[in-house]
Design a protein around this motif. Structure first.
Motif, PDB file in Angstrom:
ATOM      1  N   SER A 136      37.896  53.245   9.479  1.00  0.00           N
ATOM      2  CA  SER A 136      38.743  54.038   8.620  1.00  0.00           C
ATOM      3  C   SER A 136      38.657  52.857   7.306  1.00  0.00           C
ATOM      4  O   SER A 136      38.066  51.952   7.047  1.00  0.00           O
ATOM      5  CB  SER A 136      40.167  53.955   8.430  1.00  0.00           C
ATOM      6  OG  SER A 136      40.177  55.196   9.365  1.00  0.00           O
ATOM      7  N   GLN A 158      39.330  57.373  10.816  1.00  0.00           N
ATOM      8  CA  GLN A 158      39.964  58.839  10.579  1.00  0.00           C
ATOM      9  C   GLN A 158      40.572  58.675   9.548  1.00  0.00           C
ATOM     10  O   GLN A 158      41.824  59.747   9.088  1.00  0.00           O
ATOM     11  CB  GLN A 158      41.015  58.250  11.819  1.00  0.00           C
ATOM     12  CG  GLN A 158      41.394  58.505  12.930  1.00  0.00           C
ATOM     13  CD  GLN A 158      41.944  57.432  14.404  1.00  0.00           C
ATOM     14  OE1 GLN A 158      42.738  57.544  13.257  1.00  0.00           O
ATOM     15  NE2 GLN A 158      41.332  56.798  15.007  1.00  0.00           N
ATOM     16  N   ARG A 176      42.828  65.045   6.506  1.00  0.00           N
ATOM     17  CA  ARG A 176      43.786  64.031   5.651  1.00  0.00           C
ATOM     18  C   ARG A 176      42.498  64.561   4.377  1.00  0.00           C
ATOM     19  O   ARG A 176      43.410  64.706   3.501  1.00  0.00           O
ATOM     20  CB  ARG A 176      43.499  63.063   6.190  1.00  0.00           C
ATOM     21  CG  ARG A 176      44.201  62.152   7.046  1.00  0.00           C
ATOM     22  CD  ARG A 176      44.238  60.965   7.322  1.00  0.00           C
ATOM     23  NE  ARG A 176      44.788  60.195   8.540  1.00  0.00           N
ATOM     24  CZ  ARG A 176      45.253  60.700   9.558  1.00  0.00           C
ATOM     25  NH1 ARG A 176      43.670  61.428  10.050  1.00  0.00           N
ATOM     26  NH2 ARG A 176      45.862  60.169  10.595  1.00  0.00           N
ATOM     27  N   GLY A 197      44.443  56.252   7.630  1.00  0.00           N
ATOM     28  CA  GLY A 197      43.934  56.719   8.874  1.00  0.00           C
ATOM     29  C   GLY A 197      43.639  55.384  10.247  1.00  0.00           C
ATOM     30  O   GLY A 197      42.892  54.921  10.277  1.00  0.00           O
ATOM     31  N   LEU A 198      44.048  54.348  10.022  1.00  0.00           N
ATOM     32  CA  LEU A 198      43.955  53.292  10.166  1.00  0.00           C
ATOM     33  C   LEU A 198      45.709  53.375  11.838  1.00  0.00           C
ATOM     34  O   LEU A 198      46.889  53.753  11.754  1.00  0.00           O
ATOM     35  CB  LEU A 198      45.157  51.884   9.322  1.00  0.00           C
ATOM     36  CG  LEU A 198      44.925  51.647   8.730  1.00  0.00           C
ATOM     37  CD1 LEU A 198      45.603  50.881   7.244  1.00  0.00           C
ATOM     38  CD2 LEU A 198      43.091  51.360   9.007  1.00  0.00           C
ATOM     39  N   TYR A 227      42.288  48.680   1.736  1.00  0.00           N
ATOM     40  CA  TYR A 227      41.491  48.277   2.727  1.00  0.00           C
ATOM     41  C   TYR A 227      41.247  46.877   2.977  1.00  0.00           C
ATOM     42  O   TYR A 227      40.576  46.838   2.786  1.00  0.00           O
ATOM     43  CB  TYR A 227      40.675  48.994   3.576  1.00  0.00           C
ATOM     44  CG  TYR A 227      41.033  49.980   3.487  1.00  0.00           C
ATOM     45  CD1 TYR A 227      41.337  50.685   4.799  1.00  0.00           C
ATOM     46  CD2 TYR A 227      40.419  51.510   2.596  1.00  0.00           C
ATOM     47  CE1 TYR A 227      41.765  52.063   5.240  1.00  0.00           C
ATOM     48  CE2 TYR A 227      40.650  52.931   2.992  1.00  0.00           C
ATOM     49  CZ  TYR A 227      41.033  52.884   4.602  1.00  0.00           C
ATOM     50  OH  TYR A 227      41.409  54.171   5.067  1.00  0.00           O
ATOM     51  N   GLU A 285      32.825  36.043   6.911  1.00  0.00           N
ATOM     52  CA  GLU A 285      32.487  36.663   8.211  1.00  0.00           C
ATOM     53  C   GLU A 285      33.128  37.981   8.970  1.00  0.00           C
ATOM     54  O   GLU A 285      32.698  38.906   9.638  1.00  0.00           O
ATOM     55  CB  GLU A 285      31.030  36.322   8.630  1.00  0.00           C
ATOM     56  CG  GLU A 285      31.453  34.874   9.745  1.00  0.00           C
ATOM     57  CD  GLU A 285      31.715  33.665   9.247  1.00  0.00           C
ATOM     58  OE1 GLU A 285      31.515  33.891   7.986  1.00  0.00           O
ATOM     59  OE2 GLU A 285      31.387  32.784  10.099  1.00  0.00           O
ATOM     60  N   ARG A 327      34.977  40.374   6.462  1.00  0.00           N
ATOM     61  CA  ARG A 327      34.440  41.366   5.796  1.00  0.00           C
ATOM     62  C   ARG A 327      33.736  42.325   6.170  1.00  0.00           C
ATOM     63  O   ARG A 327      32.543  42.482   6.655  1.00  0.00           O
ATOM     64  CB  ARG A 327      33.031  40.256   5.042  1.00  0.00           C
ATOM     65  CG  ARG A 327      33.673  40.381   3.564  1.00  0.00           C
ATOM     66  CD  ARG A 327      32.541  39.095   2.216  1.00  0.00           C
ATOM     67  NE  ARG A 327      32.529  38.862   1.695  1.00  0.00           N
ATOM     68  CZ  ARG A 327      32.647  37.663   1.208  1.00  0.00           C
ATOM     69  NH1 ARG A 327      31.152  37.148   1.713  1.00  0.00           N
ATOM     70  NH2 ARG A 327      33.013  36.697   0.545  1.00  0.00           N
ATOM     71  N   LEU A 328      34.735  42.446   7.492  1.00  0.00           N
ATOM     72  CA  LEU A 328      34.235  44.650   8.051  1.00  0.00           C
ATOM     73  C   LEU A 328      35.256  45.250   7.555  1.00  0.00           C
ATOM     74  O   LEU A 328      36.469  45.200   6.969  1.00  0.00           O
ATOM     75  CB  LEU A 328      35.117  43.733   8.876  1.00  0.00           C
ATOM     76  CG  LEU A 328      34.098  42.741  10.405  1.00  0.00           C
ATOM     77  CD1 LEU A 328      34.759  41.533  11.518  1.00  0.00           C
ATOM     78  CD2 LEU A 328      32.174  42.737  10.406  1.00  0.00           C
ATOM     79  N   PRO A 329      35.289  46.043   8.624  1.00  0.00           N
ATOM     80  CA  PRO A 329      36.003  47.527   8.304  1.00  0.00           C
ATOM     81  C   PRO A 329      37.789  46.765   8.433  1.00  0.00           C
ATOM     82  O   PRO A 329      37.394  46.533   9.988  1.00  0.00           O
ATOM     83  CB  PRO A 329      35.839  48.603   9.091  1.00  0.00           C
ATOM     84  CG  PRO A 329      34.024  47.868   8.976  1.00  0.00           C
ATOM     85  CD  PRO A 329      33.484  46.931   8.914  1.00  0.00           C
ATOM     86  N   ASP A 349      39.965  47.534  11.042  1.00  0.00           N
ATOM     87  CA  ASP A 349      40.094  47.776  12.223  1.00  0.00           C
ATOM     88  C   ASP A 349      39.584  46.712  12.705  1.00  0.00           C
ATOM     89  O   ASP A 349      40.116  46.241  13.749  1.00  0.00           O
ATOM     90  CB  ASP A 349      40.069  49.151  12.766  1.00  0.00           C
ATOM     91  CG  ASP A 349      39.049  49.869  13.024  1.00  0.00           C
ATOM     92  OD1 ASP A 349      38.406  49.025  12.099  1.00  0.00           O
ATOM     93  OD2 ASP A 349      38.897  51.484  13.355  1.00  0.00           O
ATOM     94  N   GLU A 350      38.628  46.312  11.879  1.00  0.00           N
ATOM     95  CA  GLU A 350      37.583  45.517  12.951  1.00  0.00           C
ATOM     96  C   GLU A 350      37.447  44.157  12.686  1.00  0.00           C
ATOM     97  O   GLU A 350      37.101  42.741  13.384  1.00  0.00           O
ATOM     98  CB  GLU A 350      35.683  45.774  12.561  1.00  0.00           C
ATOM     99  CG  GLU A 350      35.700  46.792  13.426  1.00  0.00           C
ATOM    100  CD  GLU A 350      34.072  47.429  12.413  1.00  0.00           C
ATOM    101  OE1 GLU A 350      33.242  47.104  12.617  1.00  0.00           O
ATOM    102  OE2 GLU A 350      33.800  48.593  13.183  1.00  0.00           O
TER     103      GLU A 350
END
Lengths: 326, 430
Positions: A127, A148, A187, B208-209, B278, B319, B322-324, B326-327
């Motif tokens: 996401s 999601q 969504r 959506g997390l 995010y 590093e 600077r990720l999505p 959840d990562e």
């Protein structure tokens, strides 16, 4: 230049300018923008049904498909949309190439951005990934599904299918059924349909409902028959089979018994009900083949057709904006 | 060490240990507070005294931050002990307790000794190691708690990782009690928390997390408190962040259990909505909570139920951020922003200044038996001179830490550190 059908010409000649650089989320859009996109997409539907389908609206532009998650149908839908508008289309699938090895998402995007694409179509399992990319690249980013969170072109094509089937969206009763918790399609559709005045319900077992979804101004049902009662549209969602077998639901057969769409449950909906599914379907899990293949109720094939047209509308609108930038 | 005495004159002393907030001065000789004068007049000073005119600024005991991560040993690209010490000095923090989840883990006396020797060489702020409660902080077998305590570790903890096996935690509590060692533990149900990047609620659902319900904190805390009751061991709750868990903790305190709780400046200052589009700088562990929870945390600090506030300093380089969402790695740097962020609650009129300062000075110092954290004759001259009202805009790129992951980036705060003094030595001046 090929002949364009009159409907499309008329729409193209409207001075509609899409004010956004990226297409990331349904919630970014307003009603006027959506109606304009739907009108434009309608025109493209007629074009796509002609023998000669090619325009040069995106001539000279490069569209890059960057799919971190595999998706044959969405990727080919964007590819066709780009090609029919005259763009050069490149498909990148970092998962299967060496691009992503040891590289972060942003490294990959910056590398590709240096090749000067105009439109970057991104699908990623996290996401917010498309939004993150949009902050780091100089081209337009189109979200083709981020984790999601959202899948806004799917919502647009679903709205187009509904508007063509019913002539309107305002006032429609739409039940979105199944794995809502993990669904970006749900969504995006919820946001877009509510904006256009539809009455949306969410139907599924409590384990597949997003926490506190009741705060989204929707009715939530855990009983499929009650949930679809009187609905004009029943939209089924794809279920990840690994979420079955006791994880989110006890078994496939139990799920199908209570939440799978079959004739018996569909009978509770309005007599003129239409059934939708974003695909690919798990037949016998979330939907019975008997329903899915009945062209008098199923809009599923239409959705695929509308997908190309809706994406052409998005690409055209964004590219027009790009021109203004340069 | 300079043998010339120093006098801080014309300052507003805030000393929670003695309850004094008013004009005064402090005289420092040989790294120790020689005298604390309460009242405007310092009296006559001998000629060799170096007088520092505070011009009405605050003079506080140096801050004691008992939850700090660096990358040393093992991941020095994130932060070294030296860069963390520089950040601490710039933030008015004069004592830090580093967490044991390094590479190698601080789970035996030689690593404790390594940290202490490095800190002595760096000679900036005081660095105390926390030892791991279990070997490798893996929650399986007890670490050498007695030997580490002898070597100088100030408490034991498995840092971010809860000890899942109740039998192991019970043994750690009982064993540590015999050595007079405090055990800290993170209350988080591991199964509900697995894979979560945010707190469960409308916001996480919309974005959506993957999320964890707030109740995961209470579930683990209730077990921990029951084990404390069973063993009678002194216990530190590592970051209370939810209203429900605060209520459980209040009941335990009312029953007279030997328990203390911290919270982090992040959970006092931000809620889940700050994640916005995010923003991974707002990804911390435990995740940011709802506004109701944040208000409950503020109330608990105001009432003194939560007696210690920590920076939860956790450097993560670009590093890893600077990720999505959840990562991205969790954690936020905080040493340099702890004091001005805390002063927000004074400026907003929510918590009296002296109570705020207590939570970062004598309360943590008393908990760990440290002599610092107070303006008292004979105490170490660990001091911070601070302009209470000076405005500042936090620019993460300009922070001293090697990693710049600050959720306060762009925030407007009030309260500027002018000078930081450790054992009479100036280690930072603006």
């Amino acid at each position: 230049m090929n002949a364009t059908p009159p409907g499309l010409n008329e729409v193209l000649q409207r001075t509609f300018s899409f004010p956004k650089r990226h297409f990331l989320s349904s919630t970014d859009l307003n009603e006027v923008e959506v109606e304009n996109l739907l009108d434009l997409a309608d025109g493209f539907v007629s074009l796509n049904r002609q023998t000669s389908k090619k325009l040069d609206l995106l001539k000279g532009r490069t569209l890059m498909n960057l799919f971190f998650e595999n998706s044959t149908r969405t990727q080919s839908s964007f590819e066709l949309a780009g090609k029919r508008l005259g763009a050069d289309v490149v498909n990148m699938s970092p998962r299967s190439s060496s691009i992503a090895k040891g590289e972060t998402l942003i490294d990959t995007a910056v590398t590709l951005n240096a090749m000067q694409p105009d439109l970057l179509v991104v699908r990623h399992s996290s996401s917010g990934a498309a939004s993150l990319l949009s902050q780091k690249v100089s081209c337009s980013v189109i979200n083709a599904g981020d984790g999601q969170h959202e899948h806004p072109t799917q919502a647009l094509l679903d709205a187009l299918s509904m508007r063509r089937a019913f002539g309107r969206i305002a006032g429609l009763k739409v039940a979105i059924c199944g794995d809502v918790a993990h669904s970006r399609v749900a969504r995006s559709n919820l946001a877009l349909l509510q904006m256009l005045g539809a009455e949306v319900r969410l139907v599924g077992p409590p384990t597949l409902m997003p926490p506190q979804a009741d705060r989204w101004n929707v009715a939530i049902f855990h009983d499929m028959r009650e949930g679809v009662a009187g609905c004009d549209v029943v939209m089924m969602l794809r279920l990840q089979l690994e979420r079955m077998d006791g994880v989110m639901a006890p078994s496939q057969r139990e799920y199908f018994r209570f939440f799978g769409l079959d004739r018996e449950k569909l009978a509770f909906a309005a007599p003129h009900v239409r059934v939708m599914h974003p695909g690919p379907m798990n037949r016998g899990v979330e939907i019975d083949s008997d329903v899915a293949d009945d062209l008098s109720v199923s809009l599923i094939q239409d959705q695929v057709e509308m997908g190309v047209a809706a994406r052409m509308a998005v690409l055209t609108s964004l590219a027009a904006r790009l021109e203004n930038d340069r | 060490m300079s043998s010339r005495p120093i006098a801080f004159a014309n300052v507003r002393l805030v000393d929670p240990a003695s309850g004094y907030d008013g004009p005064g001065g402090v005289i420092v000789t040989e790294g120790v507070i020689a005298d604390v004068v309460k009242g405007a007049d310092l009296g006559s000073l001998s000629k060799d005294v170096e007088v520092i005119d505070g011009k009405g600024a605050l003079l506080l005991p140096g801050l004691v931050d008992i939850r700090v991560k660096t990358g040393e040993p093992g991941t020095e690209t994130k932060e070294t002990l030296k860069s963390a010490a520089l950040a601490a000095a710039a933030g008015g923090v004069t004592s830090i307790v580093v967490q044991p989840d390094t590479h190698p883990t601080i789970d035996e006396p030689s690593v404790v000794d390594f940290i202490l020797r490095r800190a002595r060489d760096i000679e900036l702020v005081k660095v105390y190691p926390a030892g791991a409660a279990t070997k490798g902080a893996e929650g399986q077998r007890m670490a050498e708690i007695g030997l580490m305590a002898e070597a100088g570790c100030v408490y034991v903890t498995d840092a971010d990782r809860p000890i899942v096996d109740s039998k192991v935690l019970r043994r750690v509590l009982a064993y540590a009690k015999a050595f007079g060692v405090l055990v800290a533990h993170r209350p988080a149900d591991p199964w509900l928390s697995a894979g979560a990047a945010a707190s469960e609620g409308e916001f996480a659902s919309r974005m959506g997390l993957p999320s964890v319900p707030a109740i995961a904190e209470k579930i683990m805390l209730e077990r921990d408190l029951a084990l404390v009751e069973l063993t009678g061991a002194p216990f530190l709750v590592d970051q209370l962040t939810t209203a429900d868990a605060i209520e459980s903790f209040r009941r335990a305190r009312d029953r007279g259990l030997p328990v203390t709780a911290t919270t982090s400046i992040n959970h006092l200052s931000f809620n889940e909505i700050d994640i916005g589009d995010y923003r991974t700088f707002c990804k911390v562990d435990p995740p940011l909570r709802s506004e109701d929870d944040r208000q409950a945390v503020i109330e608990a600090v105001a009432s003194g139920l939560i007696s210690v506030v920590v920076s939860a300093h956790a450097p993560a380089p670009a590093e890893d951020k600077r990720l999505p969402y959840d990562e991205a790695a969790p954690g936020a740097v905080g040493l340099q922003t702890l004091l001005p962020a805390l002063l927000t609650f004074h400026h907003e009129g929510r918590i009296p200044l002296i109570d705020l300062i207590r939570a970062v000075t004598c309360a943590p110092a008393d908990l760990l038996g440290l002599a610092s954290g107070r303006l008292a004759k004979g105490a170490p001259a660990d001091l911070v001179l601070c302009d209470l009202n000076a405005p500042l805009i936090i620019d993460a790129d300009k922070l001293v830490s090697k990693s710049k992951n600050s959720p306060f980036d762009g925030r407007r705060l009030q309260g500027k550190v002018l000078r930081t003094v450790v054992d009479g030595r100036t280690v930072f001046s603006a």
